[in-house]
Design an enzyme around this catalytic site. Structure first.
Site, PDB file in Angstrom:
ATOM      1  N   GLU A 135      17.994 -18.339  92.986  1.00 13.77           N
ATOM      2  CA  GLU A 135      18.981 -17.586  93.688  1.00 13.77           C
ATOM      3  C   GLU A 135      18.742 -16.396  94.001  1.00 13.77           C
ATOM      4  OE1 GLU A 135      23.076 -19.296  91.986  1.00 13.77           O
ATOM      5  OE2 GLU A 135      21.651 -18.936  90.148  1.00 13.77           O
ATOM      6  N   GLU A 156      20.913 -26.190  86.983  1.00 14.59           N
ATOM      7  CA  GLU A 156      22.084 -25.641  86.152  1.00 14.59           C
ATOM      8  C   GLU A 156      23.167 -26.940  85.666  1.00 14.59           C
ATOM      9  OE1 GLU A 156      20.985 -21.778  88.112  1.00 14.59           O
ATOM     10  OE2 GLU A 156      20.927 -23.741  88.651  1.00 14.59           O
TER      11      GLU A 156
END
Length: 709
Positions: A135, A156
């Site tokens: 990210e 995730e």
């Protein structure tokens, strides 16, 4: 033109988790390079402490770039890791909403500073970029990646979270919605599949790819073309991204539909995290960055506090990392013998998978044998086809493919095993056949060669009982598909010597598998536990429970597939065969289903048939074959019945000393059967369900551990 040490003047400033180096690029100005580091030998991760430190450093760099001190900013990692994601230990310890929101918002705040720097920004992905690591790379303007980088992922959903530090917003805008769904949903829920550097570059996550030897120098040289006067690379990238960005509505609809279909097929629609990822993708598709950030923070704040996330972290850190790296009962590594050549008996599907894995991971010669040339040729052709697929998918290089093809050979004569150090049989699951194979192998191999069996349920000791040297025989049980299922059950007999056991451990670990030591007991761990579960469901069907209720009663567990789906995948004859072995060993806890045998006798492959629209039904031929009773169970009754049966079987298994402790059962079920991570292991799940105490009079784990999951 490469930027080398002789062409730059560098100065550096170091902190605990990151360092700043300033590089003078002749004719351009000063390049600010931030290197992310971990403490000691640990890879870099993002904790509140490290994020705050990085945020302060980025703000300083941004201020200096604003006044013209820097012409560009880059960020990279150390060794084989860019950033290994969030510090899960820190996140697991969060117990209140305020702390959860602080962590969720902090990532956005820090990554937002990088995204807002008023000069070109670069992420040089030198190695694994997991979760928050990817990210932050997405927050940069441009990215390069090492050709040997692995572990590039947004996992995730696998952990009970969402990519909540900008991943949901940025990734689909970079590579399109369908690829984003594949990475965030399909890869995450497929044993946490990750991307290689080559695939990341092909998808457009990275703009350029370089070999590791000169990765940083080449990346800096490429950056010069971005920040240089003509900026030709910048213009080409901007044009490409404007075409790719985000996709049309129909692409979004198709991507989200595929994601929901995948969750339904994996029985994951009722879990908190995976549907939340798709919900965020849907809601953020028309929002700007600030609006999307609010939704991501809200989702992450909620999910950090869920039991599913706490369970997942326990399973990941305490089981898949700590327990797997320190297996119970492992012998001294220095007792292992070198393995320079491997033999595989058989050339069927399982044998072919084994040969490919050995050649690819160990890079030693592998030779297969079978009873005739046709079978052998078919097996070798299968291996070559799999190598071609890996090459086409860029999971291996052309040189790797050529090497694997050269390493794998075949013969119909077992004399080719004369110089092998490790021979594994993967033939038909019949004791007499396997004993004959071992006798033939022993006649030609050296006295130090380890003889391994891939049996799923038979006695390893019985296999070697008639050999001159039974001390070198060991069980080495893989799970299908071999390449992706992480577990190998290592099964010594009472006569197996320490050298053979140590060699088996070394081979398994060098294959990058999770190895668990088990006693030589029928079906070992995974198949024994799975068949007890499936047996209860099949028994309920025999007693009159409707198929749809019997098959869906365990849905609250969130298993990767329903029992009858698994039954069809494994194959009715295989399940029946293993059940017969278990029945012979353990009696009525594993009853043999007459209905299952009736289906086998009629050539019926499963309870369900699925039409072209994905609708399941029980065909008349199946109904006609079934002879059911008049004592149906409800879904709730069957779920409870399965929980109690599992608690009983695992309790007995531990009492018999089949493995060193309940953690080993948990590890086996996660890595060998796909037990859901968010349940935190099968034994803590049974503790929380109340089944352990009801059946065994005690918990598998101390109450304090269960409370902390």
């Amino acid at each position: 033109m490469n930027t080398t040490a002789s062409e730059t003047q560098a100065s550096s400033e170091s902190t605990s988790f990151s360092s700043l180096e300033t590089l003078e690029m002749p004719g351009l100005g000063t390049f600010a390079l931030i290197t992310l580091t971990g403490r000691g030998r640990k890879p870099a991760t993002f904790s509140p402490e490290s994020l705050n430190e990085l945020g302060n450093l980025l703000r300083n760099v941004s201020d200096r770039a604003t006044v013209g001190e820097f012409v560009a900013v880059g960020i990279t990692g150390q060794g084989r890791t860019f950033v290994a994601g969030a510090d899960l230990t820190a996140m697991r310890n969060v117990t209140d909403a305020q702390s959860a929101r602080h962590i969720a918002a902090l990532g956005h705040e820090v990554f937002g500073v990088l995204a807002a720097i008023p000069v070109p920004t670069f992420a040089f992905i030198n190695g694994a970029a997991i979760g928050g690591g990817l990210e932050i790379a997405l927050a940069a303007d441009y990215r390069t990646v090492s050709s040997t980088a692995n572990g590039i992922a947004l996992p995730e959903a696998y952990l009970g979270l969402v990519p909540g530090w900008g991943g949901v917003y940025r990734l689909p805008r970079l590579i399109g919605p369908r690829n984003a769904v594949k990475i965030m949903i399909e890869n995450a829920l497929s044993h946490n599949k990750t991307l290689s550097g080559a695939i990341a570059q092909e998808l457009g996550i990275a703009d350029a790819i370089y070999d590791p030897q000169d990765f940083l120098a080449e990346s800096l040289s490429w950056a010069r073309s971005i920040i240089g006067p003509d900026r030709h690379v910048h213009k080409a990238l901007a044009s490409r991204r404007s075409v790719k960005a985000y996709g049309a509505d129909r692409e979004w609809d198709a991507a989200l539909g595929a994601g929901h279909d995948f969750l339904a097929a994996r029985n994951a629609s009722n879990k908190p995290a995976p549907p939340r990822v798709l919900e965020l993708l849907e809601r953020c598709r028309t929002l700007d960055q600030a609006e999307a950030s609010g939704l991501e923070i809200e989702a992450l704040t909620e999910l950090i506090q869920t039991p599913e996330f706490k369970n997942s972290v326990y399973a990941l850190l305490d089981l898949l990392q700590r327990r797997a790296k320190n297996p119970s009962g492992a012998p001294a590594p220095d007792l292992a013998r070198p393995v320079r050549k491997i033999g595989v008996v058989g050339a069927g599907l399982m044998a072919g998978q084994l040969a490919l894995l050995f050649a690819r991971q160990l890079q030693v010669p592998v030779v297969l044998t079978d009873i005739d040339q046709v079978r052998l040729d078919n097996g070798l052709a299968y291996i070559r086809s799999q190598v071609d697929k890996l090459l086409a998918m860029q999971q291996i290089s052309a040189d790797d493919a050529a090497c694997i093809r050269a390493l794998v050979t075949g013969s119909v004569r077992k004399e080719v095993f004369a110089d092998a150090d490790f021979v594994i049989e993967a033939v038909f699951e019949e004791l007499a056949v396997k004993k004959q194979v071992f006798a033939e192998i022993e006649a030609v191999v050296s006295k130090d060669c380890v003889l391994a069996t891939n049996t799923s349920s038979l006695s390893v000791r019985d296999m070697g009982a008639d050999l001159q040297h039974p001390e070198r025989v060991i069980g080495f049980h893989f799970f299908n598909p071999v390449a992706s299922m992480p577990l190998v059950e290592i099964v010594p007999t009472s006569e197996t010597n320490d050298e053979a056991l140590a060699t088996a451990f070394a081979v398994g670990q060098n294959l990058k598998k999770t190895v668990v030591l088990t006693r030589d007991s029928t079906a070992f761990v995974v198949n024994r536990v799975l068949l007890r579960l499936m047996g209860e469901v099949i028994n309920a069907l025999d007693e009159g429970t409707p198929p749809e209720i019997a098959d869906e009663a365990l849905n609250p567990m969130g298993l990767p597939m329903t029992p009858f789906t698994l039954l069809k995948v494994i194959g009715l004859p295989v399940v029946q065969h293993v059940t017969e072995s278990l029945n012979a060993a353990f009696g009525d806890r594993f009853p043999i289903s007459p209905n299952q045998q009736a289906l086998i006798d009629r050539g019926i492959k499963g309870i369900w048939e699925t039409d072209d629209d994905g609708v399941r039904s029980v065909p008349y031929s199946t109904l006609e074959a079934l002879q059911v009773g008049t004592s149906p169970a409800t879904s709730e009754q069957l779920l409870e019945r399965v929980q109690l049966a599992l608690a009983e079987e695992i309790g007995l298994l531990l009492e018999e000393g089949v493995v060193g402790g309940p953690e080993d059962v948990d590890l086996c079920m996660i890595t060998g059967a796909g037990w859901p991570l968010d349940l935190g292991g099968i034994t803590p799940y049974l503790d929380r369900a109340g089944a352990s105490e009801r059946v065994n009079g005690k918990l598998f784990h101390p109450a304090s551990i269960n409370a902390g999951l």
